[in-house]
Scaffold this active site. Structure first.
Site, short mmCIF file in Angstrom:
data_model
loop_
_atom_site.label_atom_id
_atom_site.label_comp_id
_atom_site.label_asym_id
_atom_site.label_seq_id
_atom_site.Cartn_x
_atom_site.Cartn_y
_atom_site.Cartn_z
N THR A 13 87.97 111.21 61.37
CA THR A 13 88.50 112.58 61.24
C THR A 13 90.02 112.58 61.38
OG1 THR A 13 86.45 113.41 62.21
CG2 THR A 13 88.33 114.92 62.19
N ARG A 45 85.54 100.33 60.29
CA ARG A 45 84.40 99.40 60.35
C ARG A 45 83.82 99.18 58.98
NH1 ARG A 45 81.23 102.46 65.07
NH2 ARG A 45 81.81 104.13 63.65
N LYS A 105 92.41 110.51 74.59
CA LYS A 105 92.58 111.00 75.97
C LYS A 105 91.74 110.22 76.96
CE LYS A 105 89.81 113.32 73.30
NZ LYS A 105 89.75 114.40 72.34
N GLU A 129 100.68 112.74 72.29
CA GLU A 129 100.65 114.20 72.16
C GLU A 129 99.28 114.72 71.73
OE1 GLU A 129 103.39 116.73 72.63
OE2 GLU A 129 101.39 117.60 72.78
N GLU A 190 83.29 115.00 70.28
CA GLU A 190 83.52 113.57 70.51
C GLU A 190 82.34 112.77 69.97
OE1 GLU A 190 86.47 112.28 71.89
OE2 GLU A 190 86.86 114.35 71.40
N ASP A 201 85.53 115.38 78.66
CA ASP A 201 86.69 115.40 77.76
C ASP A 201 87.79 116.31 78.33
OD1 ASP A 201 87.88 114.98 74.93
OD2 ASP A 201 87.83 117.16 75.14
N LYS A 205 91.72 115.31 79.66
CA LYS A 205 92.97 115.99 79.26
C LYS A 205 93.68 116.58 80.47
CE LYS A 205 90.90 117.08 74.79
NZ LYS A 205 90.06 118.07 74.10
N GLY A 302 90.12 118.98 65.18
CA GLY A 302 90.07 119.03 63.71
C GLY A 302 91.07 118.05 63.12
P1 NDP Z 1 85.95 109.23 64.32
O1 NDP Z 1 84.68 108.79 64.96
O2 NDP Z 1 85.89 110.25 63.26
O3 NDP Z 1 86.73 107.94 63.74
C1 NDP Z 1 86.79 106.74 64.40
C2 NDP Z 1 87.31 105.67 63.44
O4 NDP Z 1 87.40 104.43 64.14
C3 NDP Z 1 86.43 105.42 62.23
O5 NDP Z 1 87.21 105.18 61.09
C4 NDP Z 1 85.63 104.15 62.58
O6 NDP Z 1 85.33 103.36 61.44
C5 NDP Z 1 86.61 103.41 63.48
N1 NDP Z 1 85.92 102.68 64.54
C6 NDP Z 1 84.96 103.14 65.36
N2 NDP Z 1 84.58 102.19 66.23
C7 NDP Z 1 85.31 101.10 65.95
C8 NDP Z 1 85.38 99.80 66.51
N3 NDP Z 1 84.58 99.43 67.51
N4 NDP Z 1 86.26 98.93 65.98
C9 NDP Z 1 87.07 99.29 64.96
N5 NDP Z 1 87.05 100.51 64.40
C10 NDP Z 1 86.18 101.41 64.88
O7 NDP Z 1 86.89 109.73 65.52
P2 NDP Z 1 87.99 110.89 65.50
O8 NDP Z 1 88.90 110.70 64.37
O9 NDP Z 1 87.32 112.20 65.69
O10 NDP Z 1 88.76 110.61 66.87
C11 NDP Z 1 89.71 109.58 66.97
C12 NDP Z 1 90.46 109.77 68.29
O11 NDP Z 1 91.12 111.02 68.27
C13 NDP Z 1 89.56 109.80 69.52
O12 NDP Z 1 90.23 109.22 70.60
C14 NDP Z 1 89.37 111.28 69.78
O13 NDP Z 1 89.08 111.57 71.12
C15 NDP Z 1 90.74 111.77 69.40
N6 NDP Z 1 90.81 113.18 69.04
C16 NDP Z 1 89.94 113.69 68.12
C17 NDP Z 1 90.04 115.00 67.73
C18 NDP Z 1 89.14 115.58 66.71
O14 NDP Z 1 89.26 116.77 66.43
N7 NDP Z 1 88.24 114.81 66.12
C19 NDP Z 1 91.07 115.87 68.32
C20 NDP Z 1 91.94 115.23 69.29
C21 NDP Z 1 91.81 113.93 69.62
P3 NDP Z 1 84.31 103.87 60.29
O15 NDP Z 1 84.96 105.09 59.69
O16 NDP Z 1 84.21 102.79 59.31
O17 NDP Z 1 83.04 104.21 60.99
N1 HSE Z 2 86.12 116.89 71.29
C1 HSE Z 2 87.38 117.47 71.53
C2 HSE Z 2 87.26 118.98 71.64
C3 HSE Z 2 88.32 117.11 70.41
O1 HSE Z 2 86.19 119.51 71.33
O2 HSE Z 2 88.20 119.62 72.08
C4 HSE Z 2 89.74 117.41 70.73
O3 HSE Z 2 90.22 116.62 71.75
#
Ligand code: NDP
Ligand code: HSE
Length: 440
Positions: A13, A45, A105, A129, A190, A201, A205, A302
Site C-alpha cells: 500500500t 516478495r 511504527k 514521519e 495492519e 498500533d 505511535k 492509506g
Molecule cells: P503492505 O503489507 O501493503 O506491504 C508490504 C510490502 O512488503 C509488500 O510489497 C510485500 O511484498 C513486502 N514484504 C512483506 N514481507 C516481506 C519480507 N519478509 N521480506 C521482504 N519483503 C516483504 O504494507 P503497508 O504498505 O500497508 O505498510 C508498510 C509500512 O507502512 C508498515 O510499517 C505499516 O505499519 C506502515 N504504515 C502503513 C499505513 C497504511 O495506511 N497502510 C499507514 C502508515 C504506516 P509483496 O507485495 O510481494 O507481498
Molecule cells: N493500521 C494503521 C491505522 C495504519 O489504522 O491507523 C496507519 O498507521
C-alpha cells in the site's frame, strides 16, 4: 546536479503510494529538495504481482539486501512493516552508511533506541514521519514547530482502523467484524489487524510521540494498552445520550516527574473538536505551555496520505545530505545525551473520570448499596442514568459517571460492587477525559 538514488523495500500500500506520488509530483519535489529523487530499485516478495502503481524505470528485485548493498543508493526506504526482517534490514542499511526513511511504527517504538544509537554512530538520518498519524506531519510539528514549549500532554486518535470501526458502529449500528473487513479492504489495517483493534498500533505511535514530546527514550513495553474489541454498541449509544463520544485515545502526560503512557477507549465530551474526528481520520491534540492546546488533523492511513509523509522525509533527508550530522535535527527531538529517563506510571496510579455500566436487580436499595461503596472509596458521582430493562431481562442497566479518582480506588470499588447479590455480571468501565486545557 545528479539525482539522489533511493531504494524502496516493500511495494505494498505505502510503497506503491510512494512510487505514485514521486512520479506525479517529481518536478515539484525536486524544486523543493534541490535534486531529483530517483527510485533506482524496489523490492517485493513477488515482483511479478500486478501493482496499482507504475514501476516502469525501477529495477525490481526479490532480495532487499541487494538494495542495501547497492553503492549507488543513498537512501533506503523501509516499507515492509513489522519487526523482522525490517529491523535487520534497517540496521544493515545504517551499517552501510545509508540514510533510512521508514513508516514502521512497530519497528521504531520497539527497536528505535537501538536503531537511533547505531544511526548516531554512523552519522546517518533515520526519518519516520509516516510512522505516526500517516499523512499528518505531527512528528515535525512536535519536534520542530513546538520546540519552544514544555509539552504538558498529548491526546490523539492515532489508529484509523479503530476510529473507522467506532464511527461506523455509532452511525450505522454496524457490526464490529464487518467494519474491520472494510478497513482491511481499504488498506488501513495492519498486516495483523489485532494490532489495530487491541490498541497496539496506537501504543506504538504514542510511544514515539511521548519520546519526542518529553525527551525520553522509547518505552513501548511500559505503555498501558487496551483496545476496542470489548466495546459494545450499547456503550456507544449510552455515551452519546450523555453527551460523550467514544474514541480510542492515546494519552501521554507529564505528572509529577513521571509520565502517563496509555491507550484505551475513552469518552470525551462531544463538544470537543477531537470528538468529531470520524472515519479513518486521525487527530492529535498537543498542549504546550506557551502555545496552549493545538490540534493536528488529517488522514492517518492509506496509500497516498502515508506516501505524503514518506516523501516529505525524503525531501528533508536530501536537503541535509551534506550537513554535518551534529547540525541535523536530533532523531528524538532532544540531543541524545540530554534525554531524561522519566518513569512511566503504572495504570493503577493514574487519575481519571469513569463511565460505569452495571446491571442491577430492579428493587429498592440497590443503588444505595452501589453509591455507598463509591463513597467509601472517595469516588464522587457526576451523573447517574437508569435505563429501562431490556425485554425478557430482570435487571436494569445503570450508567454512572464519576469525577476523577485514582484507578486503584476504582478497581477496589468495582470489585466490591461486583460482589453485591443485586448486581449481575461484571461492571463495564470506560475511562473519561474532559480534555480541557488544564487537564482536570
Ligand atoms: P503492505 O503489507 O501493503 O506491504 C508490504 C510490502 O512488503 C509488500 O510489497 C510485500 O511484498 C513486502 N514484504 C512483506 N514481507 C516481506 C519480507 N519478509 N521480506 C521482504 N519483503 C516483504 O504494507 P503497508 O504498505 O500497508 O505498510 C508498510 C509500512 O507502512 C508498515 O510499517 C505499516 O505499519 C506502515 N504504515 C502503513 C499505513 C497504511 O495506511 N497502510 C499507514 C502508515 C504506516 P509483496 O507485495 O510481494 O507481498
Ligand atoms: N493500521 C494503521 C491505522 C495504519 O489504522 O491507523 C496507519 O498507521
Amino acid at each position: 546536479m545528479k539525482p539522489v538514488n533511493i531504494g524502496i523495500l516493500g511495494l505494498g500500500t505505502v510503497g506503491c503510494g510512494t512510487v505514485s506520488v514521486l512520479a506525479r509530483n517529481g518536478q515539484e519535489i525536486a524544486r523543493r529538495a534541490g535534486r531529483e529523487i530517483k527510485i533506482a530499485q524496489a523490492s517485493a516478495r513477488d515482483i511479478k504481482k500486478p501493482r496499482p502503481c507504475s514501476t516502469a524505470g525501477i529495477q525490481l528485485v526479490l532480495d532487499p539486501h541487494e538494495i542495501i548493498r547497492n553503492p549507488e543508493i543513498e537512501i533506503v526506504v523501509e516499507l515492509i512493516g513489522g519487526y523482522e526482517p525490517a529491523r535487520e534490514l534497517v540496521l544493515e542499511a545504517i551499517a552501510h552508511g545509508k540514510h533510512v526513511v521508514t513508516a514502521n511504527k512497530a519497528l521504531i517504538a520497539v527497536h528505535g533506541n537501538e536503531i537511533f544509537a547505531q544511526a548516531q554512530k554512523k552519522g546517518v538520518m533515520v526519518a519516520f514521519e509516516a510512522a505516526v498519524a500517516g499523512g499528518v506531519p505531527i512528528i515535525k510539528m512536535v519536534r520542530e514547530g513546538l520546540a519552544g514549549n514544555r509539552i504538558e500532554w498529548i491526546a490523539g486518535i492515532i489508529n484509523g482502523t479503530s476510529n473507522f470501526i467506532l464511527t461506523e458502529m455509532r452511525d450505522k449500528g454496524a457490526d464490529f467484524n464487518d467494519v474491520l473487513k472494510e478497513a482491511q479492504r481499504l488498506g488501513y489495517a495492519e498486516a495483523d489487524p489485532t494490532f489495530d483493534v487491541e490498541g497496539v498500533d496506537a501504543a506504538h505511535k504514542l510511544t514515539i510521540l511521548a519520546a519526542i514530546a518529553f525527551g525520553i527514550p522509547l518505552k513501548f513495553k511500559q505503555a498501558y494498552v487496551e483496545g476496542i474489541s470489548k466495546i459494545t454498541r450499547m456503550d456507544v449509544q449510552y455515551a452519546e445520550k450523555l453527551g460523550y463520544r467514544l474514541k480510542l485515545l492515546g494519552i501521554a502526560r507529564r505528572v509529577n516527574g513521571a509520565v502517563e503512557l496509555r491507550v484505551h477507549p475513552t469518552l470525551i465530551p462531544e463538544r470537543r473538536l477531537i470528538a468529531n474526528v470520524n472515519g479513518a481520520m486521525n487527530a492529535v491534540l498537543v498542549k504546550g505551555d506557551a502555545v496552549g492546546p493545538t490540534l493536528f488533523y488529517g488522514a492517518g492511513a492509506g496509500a497516498e496520505p502515508t506516501a505524503s509523509a514518506v516523501v516529505a522525509d525524503l525531501v528533508d533527508v536530501v536537503r541535509t545530505l551534506t550537513v554535518d550530522p551534529h547540525h541535523r535535527v536530533p532523531h528524538l527531538a532532544f540531543q541524545p545525551d540530554a534525554l531524561a529517563d522519566l518513569p512511566i506510571l503504572p495504570i493503577e496510579d493514574i487519575e481519571t473520570s469513569y463511565y460505569l455500566r452495571l446491571h442491577a436487580l430492579d428493587r429498592p436499595g440497590v443503588l444505595a448499596d452501589v453509591t455507598r461503596i463509591l463513597a467509601d472509596q472517595k469516588i464522587s458521582i457526576e451523573a447517574i442514568l437508569q435505563k429501562e430493562p431490556h425485554v425478557g431481562e430482570d435487571t436494569v442497566p445503570v450508567i454512572i459517571l464519576t469525577q476523577r479518582v485514582l484507578e486503584r480506588n476504582m478497581n477496589a470499588a468495582i470489585a466490591r460492587i461486583e460482589k453485591l447479590d443485586s448486581i449481575k455480571g461484571s461492571v463495564a468501565r470506560i475511562r473519561l477525559e474532559h480534555l480541557n486545557s488544564s487537564w482536570n
